[in-house]
Design a protein around this motif. Structure first.
Motif, short mmCIF file in Angstrom:
data_model
loop_
_atom_site.label_atom_id
_atom_site.label_comp_id
_atom_site.label_asym_id
_atom_site.label_seq_id
_atom_site.Cartn_x
_atom_site.Cartn_y
_atom_site.Cartn_z
N VAL A 97 -21.53 14.61 48.15
CA VAL A 97 -21.08 15.83 47.48
C VAL A 97 -22.13 16.18 46.43
N ALA A 98 -22.05 17.41 45.94
CA ALA A 98 -23.04 17.88 44.97
C ALA A 98 -22.39 18.20 43.63
N PHE A 99 -23.18 18.07 42.56
CA PHE A 99 -22.76 18.46 41.22
C PHE A 99 -23.85 19.29 40.58
N GLU A 100 -23.45 20.31 39.83
CA GLU A 100 -24.41 21.12 39.08
C GLU A 100 -24.58 20.52 37.69
N ILE A 101 -25.82 20.39 37.24
CA ILE A 101 -26.11 19.80 35.93
C ILE A 101 -25.94 20.84 34.83
N VAL A 102 -25.28 20.42 33.74
CA VAL A 102 -25.10 21.26 32.56
C VAL A 102 -25.64 20.50 31.35
N GLY A 103 -26.56 21.10 30.61
CA GLY A 103 -27.12 20.45 29.44
C GLY A 103 -28.56 20.05 29.65
N ASP A 104 -29.19 19.57 28.58
CA ASP A 104 -30.63 19.29 28.63
C ASP A 104 -31.04 17.90 28.17
N SER A 105 -30.08 16.97 28.11
CA SER A 105 -30.42 15.64 27.59
C SER A 105 -31.28 14.82 28.55
N GLU A 142 -14.39 11.87 31.32
CA GLU A 142 -15.63 12.63 31.15
C GLU A 142 -16.64 12.26 32.23
N ARG A 143 -17.48 13.23 32.58
CA ARG A 143 -18.46 13.03 33.65
C ARG A 143 -19.87 13.33 33.10
N TYR A 144 -20.80 12.43 33.39
CA TYR A 144 -22.16 12.55 32.87
C TYR A 144 -23.20 12.22 33.94
N LEU A 145 -24.41 12.69 33.69
CA LEU A 145 -25.60 12.20 34.38
C LEU A 145 -26.37 11.40 33.35
N LYS A 146 -26.44 10.10 33.53
CA LYS A 146 -27.06 9.22 32.54
C LYS A 146 -27.72 8.02 33.22
N THR A 147 -28.48 7.28 32.43
CA THR A 147 -29.00 5.99 32.88
C THR A 147 -28.01 4.92 32.44
N ILE A 148 -27.61 4.07 33.37
CA ILE A 148 -26.61 3.02 33.08
C ILE A 148 -27.32 1.77 32.58
N LEU A 159 -24.67 4.21 28.09
CA LEU A 159 -25.25 5.31 28.85
C LEU A 159 -26.34 5.96 28.03
N THR A 160 -27.55 5.99 28.57
CA THR A 160 -28.68 6.52 27.83
C THR A 160 -29.28 7.73 28.55
N SER A 161 -30.03 8.52 27.77
CA SER A 161 -30.72 9.68 28.33
C SER A 161 -31.99 9.92 27.54
N PHE A 162 -32.80 10.87 27.99
CA PHE A 162 -34.10 11.10 27.39
C PHE A 162 -33.99 11.74 26.00
N ASN A 163 -33.03 12.65 25.82
CA ASN A 163 -33.01 13.47 24.61
C ASN A 163 -31.67 13.48 23.89
N ALA A 164 -30.94 12.40 23.96
CA ALA A 164 -29.65 12.34 23.27
C ALA A 164 -29.35 10.89 22.87
N LYS A 165 -28.47 10.75 21.89
CA LYS A 165 -28.08 9.42 21.45
C LYS A 165 -27.33 8.70 22.57
N PRO A 166 -27.49 7.38 22.69
CA PRO A 166 -26.76 6.65 23.73
C PRO A 166 -25.26 6.67 23.50
N ILE A 167 -24.52 6.59 24.59
CA ILE A 167 -23.07 6.45 24.53
C ILE A 167 -22.80 4.96 24.77
#
Length: 202
Positions: A97-105, A142-148, A159-167
């Protein structure tokens, strides 16, 4: 990779006939039966007309995934059939299935409006995804695109990303293993191409 199972699935899902498929391919009617029976291989020039006629290149967009933006359980009202379909330049597997990305992190790798295609079912244990990007759904919805990343205990992750604080220290309900990603610009070009009227005789 286009195979017999995909063709059979396309015929069943769309309700289209083998005769119609043969016409779209520009071959005699019996050729489709020969392909389905393993007596004949699909030629390279026939892949695109098969894919388009049977809509094998359409992936359902089942929602949005946050890359910085928070996609909460009640943020969107997604109908059972999804938010629409995305046209891909190749056939897709039924289990995706597909998901559309929202945000810029996740910039510069992923931009808002890009589409991520993932496997519907989590096929491997959570620990196998450490250090890997994936679409995730938290126990809280909640649903995210992140590095686990590994958490303080086996039951939680960071959960980490390039431009946001880790969760930090969250529990996951599901991991959507990424099958492929499609940039927004490429998707727009594919949509424009598929929307063009076909010439008569094709």
């Amino acid at each position: 990779m286009l195979d017999v199972a995909m063709i059979e699935r396309g015929l069943e899902k769309t309700g289209k006939s083998k005769g119609g498929l043969a016409a779209a391919m520009g071959v005699r009617p019996g050729a489709v039966s020969e392909i389905l029976g393993g007596e004949r291989l699909v030629k390279a020039s026939e892949i695109l007309p098969i894919m388009e006629y049977l809509e094998l290149n359409l992936a359902p967009v089942m929602g949005r995934v946050g890359a910085g933006a928070v996609i909460e359980p009640d943020f969107e009202q997604v109908p059972p059939e999804g938010l629409g379909e995305v046209v891909l330049p190749f056939p897709i597997m039924e289990e995706t299935v597909a998901f559309e990305i929202v945000g810029d992190s996740m910039l510069p790798k992923y931009e808002s409006g890009d589409v991520i295609v993932v496997y519907k079912d989590q096929r491997y244990p959570l620990s196998s995804f450490y250090g890997e990007e994936a679409v995730v759904r938290l126990k809280t919805g909640e649903r995210y695109l992140k590095t686990i990343e590994r958490g303080k205990s086996p039951s939680v992750v960071n959960l980490t990303s390039f431009n946001a604080k880790p969760i930090v220290g969250v529990k996951l309900e599901w991991v959507g293993e990424i099958c492929l990603s499609m940039p927004k610009g490429q998707l727009e070009r594919l949509r424009a191409k598929s929307a063009r009227p076909r010439k008569k005789g094709r």
